[in-house]
Design a protein around this motif. Structure first.
Motif, PDB file in Angstrom:
ATOM      1  N   VAL A 130       0.875  -1.172   0.000  1.00  0.00           N
ATOM      2  CA  VAL A 130       0.000   0.000   0.000  1.00  0.00           C
ATOM      3  C   VAL A 130       0.910   1.218   0.000  1.00  0.00           C
ATOM      4  CG1 VAL A 130      -1.942   1.165   1.092  1.00  0.00           C
ATOM      5  CG2 VAL A 130      -1.687  -1.313   1.329  1.00  0.00           C
ATOM      6  N   ALA A 131       0.780   2.051  -1.021  1.00  0.00           N
ATOM      7  CA  ALA A 131       1.725   3.145  -1.235  1.00  0.00           C
ATOM      8  C   ALA A 131       1.360   4.389  -0.434  1.00  0.00           C
ATOM      9  CB  ALA A 131       1.784   3.491  -2.725  1.00  0.00           C
ATOM     10  N   ASN A 132       2.360   4.948   0.220  1.00  0.00           N
ATOM     11  CA  ASN A 132       2.299   6.281   0.805  1.00  0.00           C
ATOM     12  C   ASN A 132       1.157   6.454   1.813  1.00  0.00           C
ATOM     13  OD1 ASN A 132       3.060   8.905   1.300  1.00  0.00           O
ATOM     14  ND2 ASN A 132       2.110   9.742  -0.550  1.00  0.00           N
ATOM     15  N   VAL A 133       1.271   5.732   2.921  1.00  0.00           N
ATOM     16  CA  VAL A 133       0.308   5.797   4.019  1.00  0.00           C
ATOM     17  C   VAL A 133       0.916   6.592   5.173  1.00  0.00           C
ATOM     18  CG1 VAL A 133      -1.083   4.448   5.631  1.00  0.00           C
ATOM     19  CG2 VAL A 133      -0.520   3.511   3.381  1.00  0.00           C
ATOM     20  N   GLY A 134       0.101   7.383   5.854  1.00  0.00           N
ATOM     21  CA  GLY A 134       0.580   8.107   7.023  1.00  0.00           C
ATOM     22  C   GLY A 134      -0.556   8.819   7.727  1.00  0.00           C
ATOM     23  N   PRO A 135      -0.296   9.383   8.895  1.00  0.00           N
ATOM     24  CA  PRO A 135      -1.343  10.082   9.633  1.00  0.00           C
ATOM     25  C   PRO A 135      -1.852  11.317   8.882  1.00  0.00           C
ATOM     26  CG  PRO A 135       0.525   9.562  11.054  1.00  0.00           C
ATOM     27  CD  PRO A 135       0.964   9.300   9.654  1.00  0.00           C
ATOM     28  N   VAL A 437      -3.688   6.736   7.789  1.00  0.00           N
ATOM     29  CA  VAL A 437      -3.629   5.507   8.586  1.00  0.00           C
ATOM     30  C   VAL A 437      -5.043   4.981   8.813  1.00  0.00           C
ATOM     31  CG1 VAL A 437      -3.019   4.554  10.841  1.00  0.00           C
ATOM     32  CG2 VAL A 437      -1.476   6.158   9.713  1.00  0.00           C
ATOM     33  N   GLU A 438      -6.003   5.880   8.968  1.00  0.00           N
ATOM     34  CA  GLU A 438      -7.370   5.460   9.262  1.00  0.00           C
ATOM     35  C   GLU A 438      -8.033   4.807   8.053  1.00  0.00           C
ATOM     36  OE1 GLU A 438      -9.597   8.145  11.599  1.00  0.00           O
ATOM     37  OE2 GLU A 438      -7.965   8.416  13.023  1.00  0.00           O
ATOM     38  N   GLN A 439      -7.710   5.231   6.840  1.00  0.00           N
ATOM     39  CA  GLN A 439      -8.208   4.526   5.652  1.00  0.00           C
ATOM     40  C   GLN A 439      -7.587   3.132   5.557  1.00  0.00           C
ATOM     41  OE1 GLN A 439      -7.070   8.040   3.175  1.00  0.00           O
ATOM     42  NE2 GLN A 439      -8.931   7.535   2.025  1.00  0.00           N
ATOM     43  N   TYR A 440      -6.310   3.053   5.845  1.00  0.00           N
ATOM     44  CA  TYR A 440      -5.585   1.777   5.870  1.00  0.00           C
ATOM     45  C   TYR A 440      -6.218   0.844   6.909  1.00  0.00           C
ATOM     46  CZ  TYR A 440      -1.111  -0.957   6.408  1.00  0.00           C
ATOM     47  OH  TYR A 440      -0.127  -1.922   6.478  1.00  0.00           O
ATOM     48  N   LEU A 462     -11.972   9.163  10.231  1.00  0.00           N
ATOM     49  CA  LEU A 462     -12.378   8.533   8.971  1.00  0.00           C
ATOM     50  C   LEU A 462     -13.542   9.259   8.315  1.00  0.00           C
ATOM     51  CD1 LEU A 462     -11.800   6.107   7.094  1.00  0.00           C
ATOM     52  CD2 LEU A 462     -13.503   4.815   8.406  1.00  0.00           C
ATOM     53  N   VAL A 463     -14.386   9.909   9.104  1.00  0.00           N
ATOM     54  CA  VAL A 463     -15.537  10.630   8.581  1.00  0.00           C
ATOM     55  C   VAL A 463     -15.112  11.707   7.577  1.00  0.00           C
ATOM     56  CG1 VAL A 463     -15.552  12.349  10.438  1.00  0.00           C
ATOM     57  CG2 VAL A 463     -17.678  11.780   9.266  1.00  0.00           C
ATOM     58  N   ASN A 464     -13.853  12.149   7.630  1.00  0.00           N
ATOM     59  CA  ASN A 464     -13.367  13.196   6.739  1.00  0.00           C
ATOM     60  C   ASN A 464     -12.922  12.668   5.377  1.00  0.00           C
ATOM     61  OD1 ASN A 464     -13.666  15.109   8.855  1.00  0.00           O
ATOM     62  ND2 ASN A 464     -11.673  14.522   9.694  1.00  0.00           N
TER      63      ASN A 464
END
Length: 475
Positions: A130-135, A437-440, A462-464
């Motif tokens: 999964v590419a480029n994940v972060g807070p 991170v929350e989508q992940y 996640l609501v955003n």
């Protein structure tokens, strides 16, 4: 403040701080869970593999098309022994080419030379990147970041804070993590929720819920116990257990006795149920060869995963249908000597994941690979530019998801451009995340069994985000 509230808060704080395998426990919610557990026939486990220190993703999953590789070498190859650039595809000990199912505009990709086991899992369709994940708090552009025009995650680039943000959506001091929140919501699936959240590496905020408290077990699965617990002491007049669990006046004394009493019971339960390691149980990891020395060694990450496998193999005796685990591999803060240090660490990662996949393929006679998903996490990625023989703290990074339920042999999300000044570069090639991170985590939560509303509760930001399933798990 009344005594009950004071006692509850004391208990929660003491449990969160506990570090031995005997002390922590989870609240026993069997009374509300037995009915659901009696009808549940499935089992699922999530294993968070945290790479503490901030893994350099640029040398883990690489873009190798000519334009990307030229820019990679320009910024990483110092032309001497301190260079952190890796050898090209086809060179001696060169990077390992992979072919994702979904192409990305003529680009090509490869893995670090030491990720041979992970490459085999990727090619077999049981691993994905999964590419480029972060807070992130909200979707954010580079211009918005530079202008501070939107809410940003707290204390970026700080180790302790970003470890907590990854695990709990809050900086250091957070008490509840998203692994624990998921276990809270699915607690009725388990006949005994005391072993729903398990750490092999000490206290992890990721595993704490509002109701759930993590059970900490030694990395090698050894259980702590009190010798002679049921024997008499003081001239044979008093059993030792009565002494160590005796209540004294006040909140602290009573709470302490509760914790010790429950810990003793849990240790006894796990001791009688835990599938052994070695012959007749979960096989030991094969020897690990350290790349920098060529010597044979024990891989501590593989030992942790052996303990996780033993817990999973004991699921029926323990009454478990949903479990969340936390394992750790440290020392990724590679400001210097990165080329050697990261190679050793990624070799450990690959060796352990390959071993775990093999064990799950026939776990005490049952193929459990579709029921167990392992995913990586880390403080942050690192900068693209070299600081001499290492790299500095970054933000977004690439991660791996492994298991039989993974829609494997693919890279999810567009790999960022290699270079400086592009849409995801916030400084020296530190990446502005494309996915939060929350989508992940939400993608994993959906597979784990959370409803859409439960997932929103587990991941407060996640609501955003409109995209809440990144597609890397098989429905």
């Amino acid at each position: 403040m009344n005594d009950q509230i004071t006692r509850r808060r004391f208990l929660g704080g003491l449990l969160a701080a506990a570090g031995s395998s005997a002390a922590p426990f989870a609240l026993n919610l069997a009374a509300v869970g037995n009915a659901a557990a009696a009808t549940a026939t499935d089992y699922k486990a999530l294993v968070c593999l945290f790479m503490t220190g901030g893994n350099d993703h640029y040398n883990t999953l690489l873009a190798t098309d000519p334009e990307s590789w030229r820019e990679y070498l320009r910024l990483r190859d110092t032309g001497d022994a301190r260079s952190i650039a890796l050898p090209a595809v086809g060179a001696a000990k060169g990077v390992l080419p992979i072919t994702p199912k979904t192409s990305q505009a003529g680009r090509s990709f490869a893995l670090h030379p030491q990720l041979t086991g992970l490459k085999a899992l990727f090619d077999a369709g049981r691993a994905a990147a999964v590419a480029n994940v972060g807070p992130l708090i909200v979707p954010t552009t580079r211009a918005q970041y530079l202008g501070r025009a939107v809410p940003l995650p707290p204390k970026l680039f700080s180790h302790n804070d970003q470890q907590a943000v990854w695990q709990a959506s809050r900086p250091e001091g957070a008490r509840v993590g998203w692994g624990g929140r998921m276990a809270d919501m699915l607690r009725s699936s388990n006949g005994n929720s005391s072993f729903a959240c398990v750490s092999t590496t000490g206290n992890a905020v990721y595993l704490n819920g509002q109701y759930m408290r993590q059970y900490q077990i030694a990395a090698d699965g050894e259980l702590a116990s009190i010798d002679g617990l049921n024997g008499n002491v003081y001239a044979g007049t008093a059993p030792l257990r009565a002494i160590v669990t005796g209540r004294t006046a006040g909140v602290i004394g009573s709470a302490y006795a509760d914790i010790v009493d429950r810990a003793i019971d849990l240790e006894a339960t796990l001791s009688s149920a835990l599938v052994p390691g070695g012959a007749g149980g979960v096989p030991a990891p094969p020897p690990f060869i350290v790349p920098s020395t060529g010597s044979s060694s024990v891989n501590p990450l593989a030992l942790q995963l052996q303990t996780v496998a033993r817990m999973i193999a004991s699921r029926n005796k323990l009454g478990m249908k949903r479990q969340v685990f936390f394992v750790n591999l440290g020392s990724f803060d590679t400001h210097d000597n990165q080329k050697v240090r990261q190679a050793d660490l990624l070799a450990r990662l690959s060796h352990a994941l390959s071993y775990f996949d093999s064990v799950l393929g026939s776990l005490v006679g049952t193929d459990m690979r579709k029921q167990v998903t392992t995913f990586t996490a880390s403080d942050f990625g690192r900068a693209l530019t070299s600081n001499g023989d290492g790299t500095d703290h970054g933000w977004g990074s690439h991660h791996f998801v492994v298991g039989g339920a993974v829609a494997g042999r693919n890279i999810y999300g567009t790999m960022p451009e290699i270079g400086l000044g592009h849409a995801h570069d916030v400084s020296q090639g530190s990446l502005l995340p494309n996915y939060s991170v929350e989508q992940y985590g939400a993608t994993l939560a959906k597979w784990f069994g959370l409803s859409a509303s439960q997932t929103l509760e587990a991941f407060p930001n996640l609501v955003n985000f409109t995209q809440r399933d990144l597609g890397f798990m098989i429905a």
